[in-house]
Scaffold this active site. Sequence first.
Site, PDB file in Angstrom:
ATOM      1  N   GLU A 185      28.584 -67.965  46.620  1.00 57.45           N
ATOM      2  CA  GLU A 185      27.429 -67.514  47.393  1.00 57.45           C
ATOM      3  C   GLU A 185      26.467 -68.685  47.587  1.00 57.45           C
ATOM      4  OE1 GLU A 185      27.144 -64.123  48.531  1.00 57.45           O
ATOM      5  OE2 GLU A 185      29.208 -64.469  47.944  1.00 57.45           O
ATOM      6  N   LYS A 200      29.747 -55.199  44.658  1.00 63.32           N
ATOM      7  CA  LYS A 200      31.045 -54.718  45.148  1.00 63.32           C
ATOM      8  C   LYS A 200      31.491 -53.447  44.425  1.00 63.32           C
ATOM      9  CE  LYS A 200      32.389 -59.345  46.611  1.00 63.32           C
ATOM     10  NZ  LYS A 200      32.953 -60.619  46.134  1.00 63.32           N
TER      11      LYS A 200
HETATM   12  N1  HSE Z   1      31.080 -65.415  46.484  1.00 61.52           N
HETATM   13  C1  HSE Z   1      32.025 -64.386  46.712  1.00 61.52           C
HETATM   14  C2  HSE Z   1      33.232 -64.610  45.812  1.00 61.52           C
HETATM   15  C3  HSE Z   1      32.419 -64.394  48.147  1.00 61.52           C
HETATM   16  O1  HSE Z   1      33.344 -65.689  45.233  1.00 61.52           O
HETATM   17  O2  HSE Z   1      34.055 -63.731  45.669  1.00 61.52           O
HETATM   18  C4  HSE Z   1      33.162 -63.195  48.595  1.00 61.52           C
HETATM   19  O3  HSE Z   1      32.428 -62.036  48.429  1.00 61.52           O
END
Ligand code: HSE
Length: 412
Positions: A185, A200
Amino acid sequence: MIKIAVMGHGVVGSGVVEVLLKNGSKIAQKAGQPVEIKKILDIRKFPDSPLAERFTDNFEDIVNDSEIEIVVETIGGLKPAYDFVKRCLLAGKSVVTSNKELVAEKGDELLKIAREKNLNFLFEASVGGGIPILRPLDQCLAANQVYEIAGILNGTTNFVLTKMIRDGVPFEDALELAQKNGYAERDPSADIQGHDVCRKICILASLAFGKHVYPRQVHTEGIQNITLDDVKYASAIGGVIKLIGRASKREDGRLDCIVAPMIIPETSQLADVNDVFNGILVRGDAIGDVVFYGQGAGKLPTASAVVADIIDEAKHISRPKILNWEPGEEGYVADYLQNPVSVMLRFKCSDASAVQSLVEGQLGKCERVVVKNAPQDELALVTPTVEEYKIHQAVGLLAGAKLVSFIRIAEL
Ligand code: HSE
């Protein structure tokens, strides 16, 4: 011809544009009509883009353009994405987003607006990157009572843990590599501290169990304190450490939901999910266990899921697909401290036997874990399965022992 706009030209947004341009005729065939990118919103200029003249830095150019029927949001975060998405829906445009923070925080509200306006609001890419999971969960597993979902949901941390486990690479070096590859991110602490996984699992739990789970309701821990020693001790009991997001339905109708690094058996299907890959285990009463596996981050895998949603919306422009859940409520997610759990505890202490006796006096028989060349003053114990608060209480009563590691064990 259907006209769309893409908001945000970062890793995912530029991937969406790339896939739409590269696979235009295949996408047109699937969507039943060509998909034209009319506008791209970004505060930066991209003079080398083949669509350079379609960039704008003014959101009003998109929301006020009545020809644009679908808007793709890949800006990320809540500000300004929430305001922009809400205004697009209120203006009668269907929306596709890859923004898990937006869906995890505001999904119930945005879905309601979409429903009232007879529009679509789809977000397949918000969980599991390129892995088809939300649609299968909602449609293909619709006949099941899903009772548990557990997943490796963050590519960055899985990449970091894999490097630590397989190659003994220090945490910082592995993280730097993940960032260079575009997995992390904007602020990598959202990955490392577990917030990305929290968002998530909130989306998965909301969809699977029908009521919104908000990130603030979910106890969340990251991998920032996991060391190579922890990896070694996990291996000594036949396990590997993975950052797991887990949600399950309780008999009283509430949910258990937690994000934390956990030791899972080496034989678990999730133990073989390595590098940037994600794996999501869904347990249903008819299907049994089913595991979804694939690239959970990265430009093109994520763009693949976004473009699939665009195609779906183009096909259903005046026929909304039902993706839905109700608003959440306080108390819907149970207190994680009441959950029965087994934990690997590791202490620094001068009298290991005395500390073990004290812990066992509180919790019952523990298994002592020994690794080669461990320092004399180290004690590692696997507790029996008891409510988690009892383990914290037992540790709190110890004098002369310093807790250096607390890792839950999950039979997945
Ligand atoms: N930063 C997130 C990951 C990107 O590494 O899974 C995908 O949601």
